[in-house]
Design an enzyme around this catalytic site. Structure first.
Site, PDB file in Angstrom:
ATOM      1  N   CYS A  41      23.543   8.311 -26.585  1.00  0.00           N
ATOM      2  CA  CYS A  41      24.304   7.086 -26.314  1.00  0.00           C
ATOM      3  C   CYS A  41      25.262   6.876 -27.471  1.00  0.00           C
ATOM      4  O   CYS A  41      24.871   6.958 -28.638  1.00  0.00           O
ATOM      5  CB  CYS A  41      23.363   5.887 -26.184  1.00  0.00           C
TER       6      CYS A  41
ATOM      7  N   CYS B 179      25.055   4.715 -20.835  1.00  0.00           N
ATOM      8  CA  CYS B 179      23.723   4.332 -21.303  1.00  0.00           C
ATOM      9  C   CYS B 179      23.144   3.258 -20.384  1.00  0.00           C
ATOM     10  O   CYS B 179      23.824   2.274 -20.083  1.00  0.00           O
ATOM     11  CB  CYS B 179      23.813   3.817 -22.739  1.00  0.00           C
TER      12      CYS B 179
ATOM     13  N   LYS C 257      -8.956   1.521   0.768  1.00  0.00           N
ATOM     14  CA  LYS C 257      -9.524   0.848  -0.409  1.00  0.00           C
ATOM     15  C   LYS C 257      -8.409   0.735  -1.448  1.00  0.00           C
ATOM     16  O   LYS C 257      -8.068   1.703  -2.118  1.00  0.00           O
ATOM     17  CB  LYS C 257     -10.705   1.629  -0.976  1.00  0.00           C
TER      18      LYS C 257
ATOM     19  N   GLU D 136     -10.668   0.475   6.573  1.00  0.00           N
ATOM     20  CA  GLU D 136      -9.426   0.060   5.916  1.00  0.00           C
ATOM     21  C   GLU D 136      -9.232   0.873   4.642  1.00  0.00           C
ATOM     22  O   GLU D 136     -10.209   1.368   4.064  1.00  0.00           O
ATOM     23  CB  GLU D 136      -9.497  -1.430   5.532  1.00  0.00           C
TER      24      GLU D 136
ATOM     25  N   TYR E 215      -7.892  -8.976   3.711  1.00  0.00           N
ATOM     26  CA  TYR E 215      -8.781  -8.153   4.523  1.00  0.00           C
ATOM     27  C   TYR E 215     -10.129  -8.795   4.836  1.00  0.00           C
ATOM     28  O   TYR E 215     -10.917  -8.206   5.580  1.00  0.00           O
ATOM     29  CB  TYR E 215      -9.016  -6.800   3.839  1.00  0.00           C
TER      30      TYR E 215
ATOM     31  N   ASP F 216      -6.240  -0.076  -4.721  1.00  0.00           N
ATOM     32  CA  ASP F 216      -6.483  -0.025  -6.160  1.00  0.00           C
ATOM     33  C   ASP F 216      -5.641  -1.105  -6.826  1.00  0.00           C
ATOM     34  O   ASP F 216      -4.612  -0.844  -7.452  1.00  0.00           O
ATOM     35  CB  ASP F 216      -6.121   1.352  -6.706  1.00  0.00           C
TER      36      ASP F 216
ATOM     37  N   CYS G 129      23.108  -0.255 -22.770  1.00  0.00           N
ATOM     38  CA  CYS G 129      24.318  -0.926 -23.264  1.00  0.00           C
ATOM     39  C   CYS G 129      25.588  -0.522 -22.527  1.00  0.00           C
ATOM     40  O   CYS G 129      26.666  -1.050 -22.807  1.00  0.00           O
ATOM     41  CB  CYS G 129      24.490  -0.666 -24.756  1.00  0.00           C
TER      42      CYS G 129
ATOM     43  N   LYS H 127     -14.985   7.290  -1.352  1.00  0.00           N
ATOM     44  CA  LYS H 127     -13.948   7.501  -2.355  1.00  0.00           C
ATOM     45  C   LYS H 127     -13.198   8.813  -2.147  1.00  0.00           C
ATOM     46  O   LYS H 127     -13.740   9.790  -1.613  1.00  0.00           O
ATOM     47  CB  LYS H 127     -14.583   7.502  -3.753  1.00  0.00           C
TER      48      LYS H 127
ATOM     49  N   CYS I  36      23.907  -0.956 -29.442  1.00  0.00           N
ATOM     50  CA  CYS I  36      23.023  -0.751 -28.280  1.00  0.00           C
ATOM     51  C   CYS I  36      21.709  -1.481 -28.530  1.00  0.00           C
ATOM     52  O   CYS I  36      21.065  -1.290 -29.565  1.00  0.00           O
ATOM     53  CB  CYS I  36      22.766   0.742 -28.076  1.00  0.00           C
TER      54      CYS I  36
END
Length: 731
Positions: free
Chosen positions: A457, A441, A135, A133, A244, A137, A444, A350, A463
């Site tokens: 902006c 933006c 691995k 399977e 799993y 993270d 805003c 790994k 804003c």
């Protein structure tokens, strides 16, 4: 009767529904029951089977309907899907013992180590097949079901016990509240909670654009989400889960569910003979497993599986750092047992670390305090010079266009000066064209304008992102140095709605409202109120720096204050007059003129005047008596505001910072000082001065106007140059 006739919400739900306030109690109970059943069905189809049958918008409408019905008639249940929006905040996470030990796995990135593992398995239990399977993270979790109902969820912790995070895990939609099919009476499963890569990038983009720090990687984002004390925060995070392993499974719930600690596997009452049987059966209960799991004949097949998966790593929508190889037969696993730390029947092969080259998942626009938009590439985490990097600067729209960078491209990331990551070049073009800035933006919705290679902006202080950064800057060392108003506390004020429109809101804060915030007390609230009161009479140069005029820092602000004397004159100065000031060129002059021409900025300045803020024009002290010395203040001074003292020190060649370090020469301790700076001063052997000793150190300004002269001037109706205030600018 057909399934559709029994439950109309399973397929093609009706658009028109009876208003909730017109339902009878029995009708509401029946509708809530049908809606819960339907939402569980749709959750399973979407998350576990990846085969939705209704649109997201339709699902959201059904979910909200259930919320409304339950709330209107008090029909909430423990296992209702509506629990996924989060329950009441917790005071702390309780520690719970696991049903069975959750041990770690031996690991290596070398194929020869994997072959040695295979040889050992052959010697000890004969020829074996393996379940392989990815691995993941993420964050390992134990989830327990009793009679098919979600009972609890516990983090791995030390392998023997972990934190009870049930309230948070309930909010994850891929983890069912109730099992389906022919499930065991008692079931404890191990899974991995993770944040999908696309959801992680989207979530980080939203964080950057609202001014928050992005998460470093999906695992950190997941871990922080799971351990929240407020489940509603977890509910807002886009989490998912793969299962799993079965830790324990029994049809008779009279047992304790304990595992044999020596073997690390469930007791003989477990119902599964192989790991592969677990992988194929869990989805029948509604528990999501990974579609990339495979059954192989020997360890060479496991190595081939790993080599294939490492090639597909970048195309997966979840982070993996290797593969897990397990002896398939559970009886053989029991015979092999476990050490005190890891299972002897499993091995993790790994992947090599990513180095330098990675994919751009999203581009976020970070809004600075002056409105400048900085594009940030949100990356699949990559190792750059020993540091994991998940975001990198793209600098500006012109550079993006030149390098033809876009979402999905594989890029090479470097660190400028071994510090700041930036996108150096595109190494694999996976998109068409380049990332183009939106027209408005992202925070805003104000228009975005280009100034050469830079984008801005136009929302100004209205804003939200600019507001957050402008308030933080206003209170910082570069602004008015308002002690007790750091970044986290500014965020608190904004989130609580105490600062909503501009920096002027700071002067409308209420002490009682501050005391009501988490982490605040009477003392801290009083200190901040006093600091704000002291900041109402800043030197003009400090005020000009604090309000965030583009390209105007403290040095430029001093030149402007010296040249124009008061704020009114500066606000009315022409571009030509501004260009006549030392160090002010055509570009900066234009920025200053545009800042003061903005009606929004003028409104904020008027509000500051109304709140009592009166910037003073002061004569700059000059000399080198304090050259090379660094000062820090804590508490208030009886005869000067902190801004006045800072102006005096800097005029005599010294510098002022906001925190004590080994480079600090003096800590000036005024009235009602804080404790942390004094502790830091003691730790760094920094000399403390009281206000009288400070005045002796800086000496007396012979050119300063005496109180007697000032009184005489006022009596004659004259005005001193240092008494012209912001109020004059709005007469």
């Amino acid at each position: 009767m057909s399934e559709q006739e029994e439950n109309p919400y399973l397929r093609d739900p009706p658009e028109e529904l009876t208003p909730v306030d017109e339902l009878s109690e029995s009708e509401a109970e029946r509708e809530a029951e049908l809606l819960r059943e339907a939402i569980r069905h749709h959750d399973r189809r979407y998350y576990a089977e990846n085969d939705p049958v209704i649109a997201d918008r339709t699902y959201d409408r059904l979910f909200q309907r259930l919320v409304d019905v339950e709330e209107s008639f008090g029909l909430q249940t423990v296992d209702s899907p509506t629990r996924r929006v989060g329950g009441e905040p917790l005071d702390e996470l309780e520690t719970v013992e696991h049903v069975a030990p959750m041990l770690s796995i031996q690991q290596s990135g070398e194929a020869e180590d994997v072959r040695e593992f295979g040889e050992r398995m052959n010697r000890e239990v004969g020829g074996v097949e393996y379940t392989c399977e990815p691995k993941f993270d993420g964050v390992s979790i134990e989830v327990v079901y009793e009679d098919g109902e979600f009972e609890r969820a516990v983090t791995r912790g030390d392998g023997r016990e972990g934190d009870d995070v049930s309230a948070n895990v309930r909010t994850i939609r891929s983890i069912p509240q109730r099992l389906r099919g022919e499930y065991p009476d008692f079931l404890a499963v191990r899974g991995e909670i993770y944040m999908p890569r696309d959801a992680f990038q989207e979530h980080n983009r939203e964080r950057v654009e609202r001014g928050d720090e992005p998460f470093a990687n999906p695992r950190n984002a997941t871990a922080g989400s799971i351990r929240q004390l407020d489940p509603s925060i977890t509910a807002e995070r886009p989490l998912d889960c793969f299962f799993y392993d079965v830790l324990a499974a029994r049809s008779d719930t009279s047992g304790t569910g304990d595992a044999d600690a020596a073997s690390g596997v469930p007791d003989a009452s477990q119902e599964f003979e192989t790991h592969w049987e677990e992988v194929t059966t869990l989805p029948e209960y509604g528990l999501k497993t990974n579609e990339r799991a495979e059954l192989v004949d020997d360890v060479e097949g496991a190595i081939d599986y790993r080599d294939e998966l490492v090639e597909e790593r970048e195309s997966l929508n979840y982070e993996i750092d290797g593969v897990v190889i397990k002896v398939n037969d559970k009886a053989a696993c029991e015979e092999l047992g476990a050490t005190s730390r890891h299972y002897r029947w499993a091995f993790a092969y790994k992947f090599p670390a990513r180095a330098g080259e990675t994919r751009i998942g999203e581009v976020a626009l970070q809004v600075g305090r002056t409105g400048r938009l900085t594009p940030v590439a949100l990356l699949d985490p990559v190792d750059v010079g020993g540091v994991t990097v998940s975001r990198a600067s793209l600098h500006n729209p012109a550079e993006i266009e030149e390098k033809e960078v876009n979402v999905g491209d594989v890029v090479r990331v470097e660190r400028a000066g071994d510090v700041i990551p930036y996108v150096a070049e595109v190494v694999e073009k996976r998109s068409s064209g380049y990332y183009e800035f939106p027209g408005s933006c992202p925070v805003c919705d104000s228009a975005i304008e280009r100034d050469g290679p830079i984008a801005f902006c136009t929302g100004g202080l209205a804003c939200t992102a600019q507001l957050r950064r402008s308030v933080q800057y206003y209170a910082s060392d570069s602004g008015l140095d308002i002690e007790g108003l750091g970044g986290e506390r500014v965020d608190q004020l904004l989130e609580a709605g105490l600062v909503e429109e501009s920096v002027a809101d700071l002067y409308r804060l209420d002490r009682e409202a501050l005391v009501g915030l988490e982490g605040w007390g009477e003392k801290s609230a009083e200190n901040l109120m006093r600091e704000l009161e002291d900041s109402k009479s800043p030197p003009l140069f400090a005020f000009l720096s604090a309000i965030g005029i583009p390209h105007v820092g403290r040095a430029t602000a001093r030149e402007l204050a010296d040249a124009f004397g008061d704020l009114e004159s500066l606000m009315e100065a022409s571009r030509e007059e501004l260009e006549g000031v030392d160090e002010i060129g055509e570009v900066v002059a234009g920025e200053i003129r545009e800042f003061f021409d903005s009606e929004e900025n003028r409104r904020v300045l008027r509000e500051l005047r109304e709140a009592g803020v009166e910037p003073r024009s002061v004569k700059r002290e000059s000399g080198d008596a304090l050259e090379g010395l660094t000062f820090v203040f804590t508490g208030s001074l009886p005869d000067r505001t902190r801004s006045e003292a800072q102006e005096l020190i800097e005029g005599l060649g010294g510098s002022v910072t906001g925190s004590v370090s080994g480079n600090t020469d003096y800590l000036i301790v005024g009235e009602e000082p804080g404790t942390s700076k004094r502790e830091d001063a003691d730790a760094n052997d920094v000399t403390e001065l009281d206000p009288e000793e400070f005045e002796e150190l800086v000496g007396t300004d012979e050119d300063a106007e005496t109180d007697e002269e000032s009184n005489e001037r006022e009596a004659n109706g004259q005005e001193s140059s240092d008494q012209r205030t912001l109020g004059d600018s709005f007469q």
